[in-house]
Design an enzyme around this catalytic site. Sequence first.
Site, short mmCIF file in Angstrom:
data_model
loop_
_atom_site.label_atom_id
_atom_site.label_comp_id
_atom_site.label_asym_id
_atom_site.label_seq_id
_atom_site.Cartn_x
_atom_site.Cartn_y
_atom_site.Cartn_z
N LYS A 164 0.87 -1.19 0.00
CA LYS A 164 0.00 0.00 0.00
C LYS A 164 0.89 1.22 0.00
O LYS A 164 1.88 1.26 0.75
CB LYS A 164 -0.88 -0.07 1.24
CG LYS A 164 -1.38 1.26 1.80
CD LYS A 164 -2.39 0.99 2.91
CE LYS A 164 -2.26 1.99 4.04
NZ LYS A 164 -3.15 1.65 5.17
N LYS A 166 1.02 5.50 0.28
CA LYS A 166 0.26 6.68 0.68
C LYS A 166 0.21 7.66 -0.50
O LYS A 166 1.20 7.79 -1.24
CB LYS A 166 0.95 7.35 1.88
CG LYS A 166 0.89 6.52 3.14
CD LYS A 166 -0.52 6.46 3.72
CE LYS A 166 -0.53 5.77 5.06
NZ LYS A 166 -1.88 5.71 5.65
N ASP A 191 -3.66 4.75 -0.19
CA ASP A 191 -4.36 5.27 1.00
C ASP A 191 -4.20 6.79 1.03
O ASP A 191 -3.08 7.29 1.11
CB ASP A 191 -3.79 4.63 2.26
CG ASP A 191 -4.53 5.05 3.53
OD1 ASP A 191 -5.51 5.82 3.44
OD2 ASP A 191 -4.13 4.59 4.63
N GLU A 217 -8.10 3.49 -0.40
CA GLU A 217 -8.47 3.61 1.01
C GLU A 217 -8.74 5.07 1.37
O GLU A 217 -7.94 5.95 1.09
CB GLU A 217 -7.33 3.04 1.86
CG GLU A 217 -7.59 3.01 3.36
CD GLU A 217 -6.46 2.35 4.15
OE1 GLU A 217 -5.64 1.62 3.54
OE2 GLU A 217 -6.39 2.58 5.36
N ASP A 242 -11.35 3.49 6.30
CA ASP A 242 -10.55 3.39 7.52
C ASP A 242 -11.15 4.40 8.52
O ASP A 242 -12.03 4.05 9.32
CB ASP A 242 -9.08 3.70 7.15
CG ASP A 242 -8.12 3.77 8.33
OD1 ASP A 242 -8.58 3.74 9.49
OD2 ASP A 242 -6.89 3.88 8.13
N GLY A 294 -2.85 -0.62 10.72
CA GLY A 294 -1.80 -0.37 11.70
C GLY A 294 -1.71 1.10 12.06
O GLY A 294 -2.19 1.96 11.30
O1 OSB Z 1 -4.16 5.28 7.54
O2 OSB Z 1 -3.49 3.30 7.84
C1 OSB Z 1 -3.37 4.51 8.06
C2 OSB Z 1 -0.22 5.13 10.14
C3 OSB Z 1 -0.65 6.14 10.97
C4 OSB Z 1 -1.92 6.63 10.80
C5 OSB Z 1 -2.77 6.11 9.83
C6 OSB Z 1 -2.35 5.07 9.02
C7 OSB Z 1 -1.05 4.60 9.16
C8 OSB Z 1 -0.47 3.57 8.32
C9 OSB Z 1 0.68 2.80 8.89
O3 OSB Z 1 -0.82 3.37 7.17
C10 OSB Z 1 0.39 1.37 9.08
C11 OSB Z 1 1.50 0.73 9.86
O4 OSB Z 1 2.48 0.33 9.22
O5 OSB Z 1 1.39 0.63 11.11
MG MG Z 2 -5.56 4.20 6.38
#
Ligand code: OSB
Ligand code: MG
Length: 375
Positions: A164, A166, A191, A217, A242, A294
């Site tokens: 995934k 960002k 995401d 996402e 999410d 996460g």
């Molecule tokens: O949107 O999933 C998310 C981290 C901090 C806040 C939001 C998100 C995330 C991640 C990291 O995508 C996921 C991880 O590796 O813990």
């Molecule tokens: Mg997310």
Amino acid sequence: MKLKIERIELREIELPLKSPFETSFGRTTRRRILIVRVFDRDGATGYGECVASERPFFNHETIDTAWLITTQHIVPLLASASWDTAAQVNDVLAPIRENRMAKAGVEAAIWDLEATLAGAPLWRHIGGTREEIACGVSIGLQSSTEALLEKVRTEVESGYQRIKIKIKPGKDVNLAQAVRQQFPDITLSVDANSAYRLETDIELLKQLDDYNLLMIEQPLTPGDLLDHSKLQKELRTPLCLDESIVCLANARHAHELDACRIINIKLGRVGGFTEAKAIETFAREHQTPVWCGGMLESGIGRAHNIALSTLPGFTLPGDVSASARYWEEDVIEPPVTVSRTGTIKAPTAAGLGFEVNESRVEALTVRRETIRLSP
Ligand code: OSB
Ligand code: MG
């Protein structure tokens, strides 16, 4: 089994990330993490992790609001109510509106204690069925497309089953296109962490349909199920929510509106295991795949995420990955490791299934408070 919590200990630990993690809402270089430890009268303990961030950018909570809500409201409510089991904690805490990450930190610690007392691994205790979970990674925004491609290559070569990336305005279609061109066959998703608006960005979001993404996402604002529903009608790619799904009712509404076709479940965002299980059950009954999100957890929260991911509805690889991607040294032993095929084995020991390294936690502690529930 009747639980009798005698005291709850809160600690703030500070853990520097190996490398900064950047999303559409900001950059994180270290985690200030609230660790919750519950003790019963016989000295048995359970651990929880509150995943609230330092700043209220993912949702409204922060580690500081969570600390205050826990000490001034959650613990007194647990002390005054009559309850016996971990499964009742969600109802006991229901009078406290929202503040779900604060509640989840305590609730998860109580589940861990209960599993430990039952002599069962936490994942079995919550009703998990998978002995191995499928893992993906979440890769933050990078300084250049080349740097992103390099990161993707490393994670694909490590065996992770889903990548995934960002995205944010100006770093979206170009990134999806570059990654897809270099890696035509990987399972890929993006995401946005709510960085787009339907009115202005629909044409751009439609372009993401060209890259065979597993999902997009949380493109829009958390409260905006209606606009996600309108957007889903214009896309072939499934939307995944999410930030928008903080409780079972949200999952139900999203399903009725066809606002998403996949759900990311995070223990903290939804307030703990009971609510997470309710969402998982609803999603399973409505053929909606879920996966575990996460929040850059330490090993304690990571162990809880592994347990959650063993529930039967978690059919897609989650964002639960190896400790070594985040930390020079984790707070649990052994650290979480991932197989060459991108899986994590559910642990066999009772409770979390990992030892918490107490001296490391002590060394990282910058604030502590103990509250007694019973004399
Ligand atoms: O949107 O999933 C998310 C981290 C901090 C806040 C939001 C998100 C995330 C991640 C990291 O995508 C996921 C991880 O590796 O813990
Ligand atoms: Mg997310």
